[in-house]
Design a protein around this motif. Structure first.
Motif, short mmCIF file in Angstrom:
data_model
loop_
_atom_site.label_atom_id
_atom_site.label_comp_id
_atom_site.label_asym_id
_atom_site.label_seq_id
_atom_site.Cartn_x
_atom_site.Cartn_y
_atom_site.Cartn_z
N GLN A 1 0.73 -1.20 -0.13
CA GLN A 1 0.01 0.07 0.15
C GLN A 1 0.92 1.29 -0.12
N ASN A 2 2.45 1.15 0.42
CA ASN A 2 3.14 2.23 0.25
C ASN A 2 3.96 2.08 -0.75
N ALA A 3 4.25 3.03 -1.81
CA ALA A 3 4.96 2.95 -2.90
C ALA A 3 6.50 3.32 -2.36
N HIS A 4 6.69 3.95 -1.51
CA HIS A 4 7.89 4.27 -1.17
C HIS A 4 8.63 3.00 -0.41
N GLU A 5 7.93 2.05 0.03
CA GLU A 5 8.68 0.91 0.62
C GLU A 5 9.37 0.00 -0.56
N LEU A 6 9.20 0.40 -1.73
CA LEU A 6 9.94 -0.28 -3.13
C LEU A 6 11.43 0.27 -2.98
N VAL A 7 11.66 1.14 -2.10
CA VAL A 7 13.06 1.84 -2.00
C VAL A 7 13.64 1.74 -0.64
N ARG B 1 13.57 -2.35 -6.02
CA ARG B 1 12.80 -3.14 -7.01
C ARG B 1 11.69 -2.35 -7.51
N ALA B 2 11.69 -1.02 -7.72
CA ALA B 2 10.82 -0.43 -8.40
C ALA B 2 10.95 -0.46 -9.78
#
Length: 342
Positions: free
Chosen positions: A113-119, A241-242
């Protein structure tokens, strides 16, 4: 399927990795809850603050957790963190491997749910080097790297992790800066110790150090303008992994790879020309030629390969005789036409 609170009371499953029951409970809570303070973890788990702080320290020692830039405790993606430990003990860690896979599922479900967790940002030389080793140990098919001559992040692709990856069939493609050929370690890195399956190329400069594993995970050095170096505790790296960022870095790597020149490694076989058998350059000749083509002087080549200057000059003259040319420029053209450096 996500773990329930009952699942988190499931006992010392990760004991084989050196985690006691309370440390495992803290780790599971971090996976499910995301970044937390020590105080918040103590409240959520009903444990004493000192016990939780000790568990967090144990997780940090095993690189299973670290502090983010605002001081909260966070976990690395479990497949990266646990995977490196499981690789060394896989024959005895069947149950722990299943647990790691379940934690991976829980981690991605909780962070989707949080795109920033991809980094993820990793801080400190030891942490950066460990993440680099994890990328190599967990790579399945391919590892791409850009290597600068002088950077503060640890060495990009070398050592035991590389050897293990190569033995598992991981293919390496590495581009190094030409200035790297002038350093004291350059002769070693271009010697027979470099796996023959690794492809090396050279360019004048590369814009950044970079590692890409299996075309789905990228690692880059990171600097934050105005950040206090003492607070940062050393170099920093970004792991992502974005898909957008990974694809952009893949495009950058392939562009640099296409304009880079191949480096001949010790032990490569000469390519025979079609037709009647002809005299061919020796592997040493071809190493000299590859360094000559990337701009190295005779003196630099002699130093790189541990040869005398006169020996280098004689080998170049010998190749000019084989190619039936009178200038070094013509030698480079004929080497290409005859397939000597393919």
């Amino acid at each position: 399927m996500l773990y329930s609170s009952d699942d988190c009371e499931g006992g010392d499953v990760l004991g084989i990795l050196g985690l006691d029951e309370s440390t495992e409970r803290v780790y599971r809570e971090l996976v499910l809850a995301g970044p937390c303070s020590v105080d918040a973890l103590a409240v959520r788990l009903g444990l004493g603050r000192a016990s939780v702080a000790e568990a967090v320290e144990a997780l940090e020692d095993k690189s299973l957790a670290n502090r983010n830039p605002v001081g909260l405790v966070q976990t690395a993606p479990p497949q990266l963190a646990l995977g490196a430990l499981l690789t060394a003990q896989r024959h005895a860690l069947g149950q722990a491997e299943l647990t790691a896979a379940a934690l991976e599922e829980a981690y991605h479900a909780a962070s989707a749910q949080n795109a920033h967790e991809l980094v993820q940002v990793v801080i400190g030389a030891d942490q950066v080097l460990q993440r680099l080793e994890y990328l190599q140990l967990n790579a399945e098919s391919e590892l791409l790297a850009l290597v600068q001559a002088r950077v503060e992040i640890p060495a990009t692709c070398e050592g035991e992790a590389e050897s293990v990856a190569v033995q598992r069939g991981v293919r390496y493609r590495v581009v190094i800066e030409r200035a790297g050929l002038d350093g004291p370690q350059s002769a070693q890195s271009l010697s027979a110790d470099v796996p023959m399956s690794e492809q090396l190329r050279v360019v004048e400069t590369v814009p950044t150090k970079m590692v890409i594993a299996d075309r789905n995970t990228v690692m880059l050095p990171l600097s934050l303008p105005g950040l206090d170096r003492s607070a940062a505790d050393g170099p920093m790296a970004l792991i992502s992994r974005a898909p957008g960022l990974v694809n952009a870095m893949l495009g950058l790597f392939e562009t640099i790879w296409q304009r880079a020149l191949p480096v001949r490694k010790n032990g490569d076989e000469a390519v025979a020309a079609d037709g009647p058998r002809q005299a061919l350059p020796t592997p040493l000749d071809l190493r000299i030629l590859s360094l000559l083509l990337v701009g190295a002087t005779d003196a630099a080549i002699a130093k790189q390969l541990g040869l005398g200057l006169r020996t280098v000059q004689r080998r170049v003259a010998h190749m000019m005789e084989l190619a039936e040319v009178s200038t070094r420029l013509q030698l480079g053209w004929q080497a290409h036409e005859r397939g000597w450096l393919r």
